[in-house]
Design an enzyme around this catalytic site. Structure first.
Site, PDB file in Angstrom:
ATOM      1  N   ASN A 335       0.840  -1.200   0.000  1.00  0.00           N
ATOM      2  CA  ASN A 335       0.000   0.000   0.000  1.00  0.00           C
ATOM      3  C   ASN A 335       0.881   1.258   0.000  1.00  0.00           C
ATOM      4  OD1 ASN A 335      -2.354   1.454  -0.074  1.00  0.00           O
ATOM      5  ND2 ASN A 335      -3.143   0.728   1.889  1.00  0.00           N
ATOM      6  N   HIS A 366      -8.822   3.560   8.242  1.00  0.00           N
ATOM      7  CA  HIS A 366      -9.360   2.284   7.764  1.00  0.00           C
ATOM      8  C   HIS A 366     -10.783   2.026   8.251  1.00  0.00           C
ATOM      9  CE1 HIS A 366      -5.225   1.169   6.564  1.00  0.00           C
ATOM     10  NE2 HIS A 366      -5.824   0.295   5.781  1.00  0.00           N
TER      11      HIS A 366
END
Length: 465
Positions: A335, A366
């Site tokens: 990521n 998140h």
């Protein structure tokens, strides 16, 4: 698949027959269809709506219109969340003083994202759709906040001007990255729209003697890079259908498996199921990267062999992930664009506790599932432990190639175990903290900067086994 999948879908149901035939959730089918449409549109965008054939305004308008169409198709009325947060932050951008614009944008964008995360958990009772609007909202939050910080940072040099409404909408909602990213820099995106993205990258990578002639050669084609990334996607899809489906991550907490299988069996299954679970991320991020490349966006210059490199927007390095010999090496290759965002808006700015605050921001970004916080708080400890071990022991293994190879193998295996331990709650989302796997990790020694005192810390951690 039962009708419950269709009920949970907030987007279009035109592809319901396809969903029922193949047995995949309708939301996932909509997502794949939109990404394939975006890929074909990206080729068309580069060939027929290039800077030579159209104005930046037309390119902005088409990119925005296609992006909005995709999110409406995938998420229905939930797409209003993305439109609302983008328009609200544009008002902040044009009305707020540059000295404070980054603070207000961060509070509003992250606050809205957290509220949506909380409401989603409340509405869906901790259920999770195969795709949902929070994914695109997370990417939009990255773009909104990074642009605000760039405006604040450039207030003296005026390197970035306040964007117009169409520029702002295009940057946040363009069809290339609206569904799954990757996150990209605002200046890079504007250069792409205005047709200077590739020439600028060539200028930066060219030697002094070559800079006068770089513009005479045609722009390098992204076709090879796109084909390679699509081949990776095909391989990931085949692997997912054959292997990942056979190793469901949820089986790790199956009561019968936990109570009857030997510990070593559970450990091996955990390692292989974690490895298999990565494939869906490989697929989504690589496909998103390929879509941007197909439109001519993502060129990073010429590599050492003189070949065109299209890695500017790459979100992961698969080889780097699978061969990582430290926790940091894994994070640096996983990521990647989100890591760049976290570094820009948090790690490089806070005066103290940078690691802890960055992991906390990542967890908030998140979502609000408990598993995220188990993962990211554990990640802090793992990172500190890895730093201490590397600093204390690595120098003893650099004397010969054999020792170095043995050290690399040992640290690779340890890293895979640490990743398995750390990300299991992330993938399971709601940890069942039963003490079936009770691990005590001793961080043997670590030294703080400018301190000579060696501390010993014993940390008691739990895994959902």
């Amino acid at each position: 698949m039962d009708n419950h999948s269709a009920i949970q879908t907030t987007g279009s149901q035109w592809l319901l027959p396809v969903s029922e035939y193949w047995g995949f959730p309708l939301a996932l089918v909509n997502f794949l269809a939109c990404q394939l449409f975006a890929l074909s549109s990206a080729f068309w965008f580069r060939l027929y709506l290039s800077r030579q054939h159209s104005s930046p305004l037309a390119r902005h308008a088409v990119a925005t219109l296609l992006g909005v169409t995709l999110i409406i198709f995938c998420f229905g009325w939930y797409s209003t969340h993305l439109l609302a947060v983008v328009l609200a932050n544009y008002l902040i951008l044009i009305q707020t003083d540059i000295s404070n614009v980054h603070r207000y944008s961060m509070v509003v964008a992250m606050g809205y994202l957290i509220v949506c995360h909380v409401s989603r958990v409340f509405i869906f009772k901790y259920g999770i759709l195969s795709t949902d609007f929070s994914g695109p909202l997370m990417v939009v939050t990255q773009k909104i906040t990074s642009l605000a910080f760039q405006l604040h940072d450039g207030k003296k040099t005026l390197t970035i001007a306040r964007p117009s409404l169409i520029e702002y909408l295009s940057y946040n909602l363009n069809f290339l990255s609206v569904l799954v990213g990757p996150f990209n820099n605002y200046k890079d995106y504007i250069d792409f729209i205005e047709g200077t993205h590739i020439s600028g990258s060539l200028r930066r990578s060219a030697s002094t003697s070559d800079k006068n002639g770089f513009h005479k050669s045609p722009d390098p084609s992204p076709l090879n890079a796109v084909c390679q990334k699509l081949l990776v996607c095909c391989g990931c899809m085949i692997f997912f259908l054959i292997v990942t489906q056979s190793l469901p991550i949820e089986y790790n907490v199956n009561p019968h498996f936990v109570s009857h299988a030997p510990f070593i069996t559970r450990l091996i299954y955990a390692l292989f199921s974690i490895q298999a679970a990565r494939i869906k991320f490989y697929f989504a991020w690589t496909l998103g990267d390929a879509i941007s490349n197909a439109a001519g966006f993502g060129f990073s210059g010429m590599d050492e062999n003189g070949k065109a490199s299209w890695s500017l927007l790459s979100n992961l390095n698969v080889v780097g992930v699978e061969t990582a010999t430290s926790f940091k090496a894994f994070i640096d290759n996983w990521n990647i664009q989100t890591g760049n965002w976290l570094k820009t808006v948090c790690y490089d700015r806070v005066p103290r506790h940078r690691l802890v605050l960055t992991f906390i921001l990542s967890a908030l970004w998140h979502g609000v599932y408990p598993g995220y916080y188990f993962t990211f708080l554990t990640g802090i400890l793992m990172t500190l432990a890895a730093r201490a071990v590397r600093k204390s022991f690595r120098p003893y293994f650099l004397g010969s190639s054999r020792l170095k190879l043995g050290y690399d193998i040992l640290t690779w295996a340890s890293t895979q175990m640490a990743i398995c331990y750390t990300v299991m709650p992330f993938l399971l989302l709601i940890p069942n903290i039963s003490p079936l796997w009770h691990v005590c990790i001793h961080i043997l020694t670590f030294k703080r900067k400018n301190m000579s005192v060696v501390r010993k810390v014993t940390i008691k951690l739990w895994l959902p086994f």
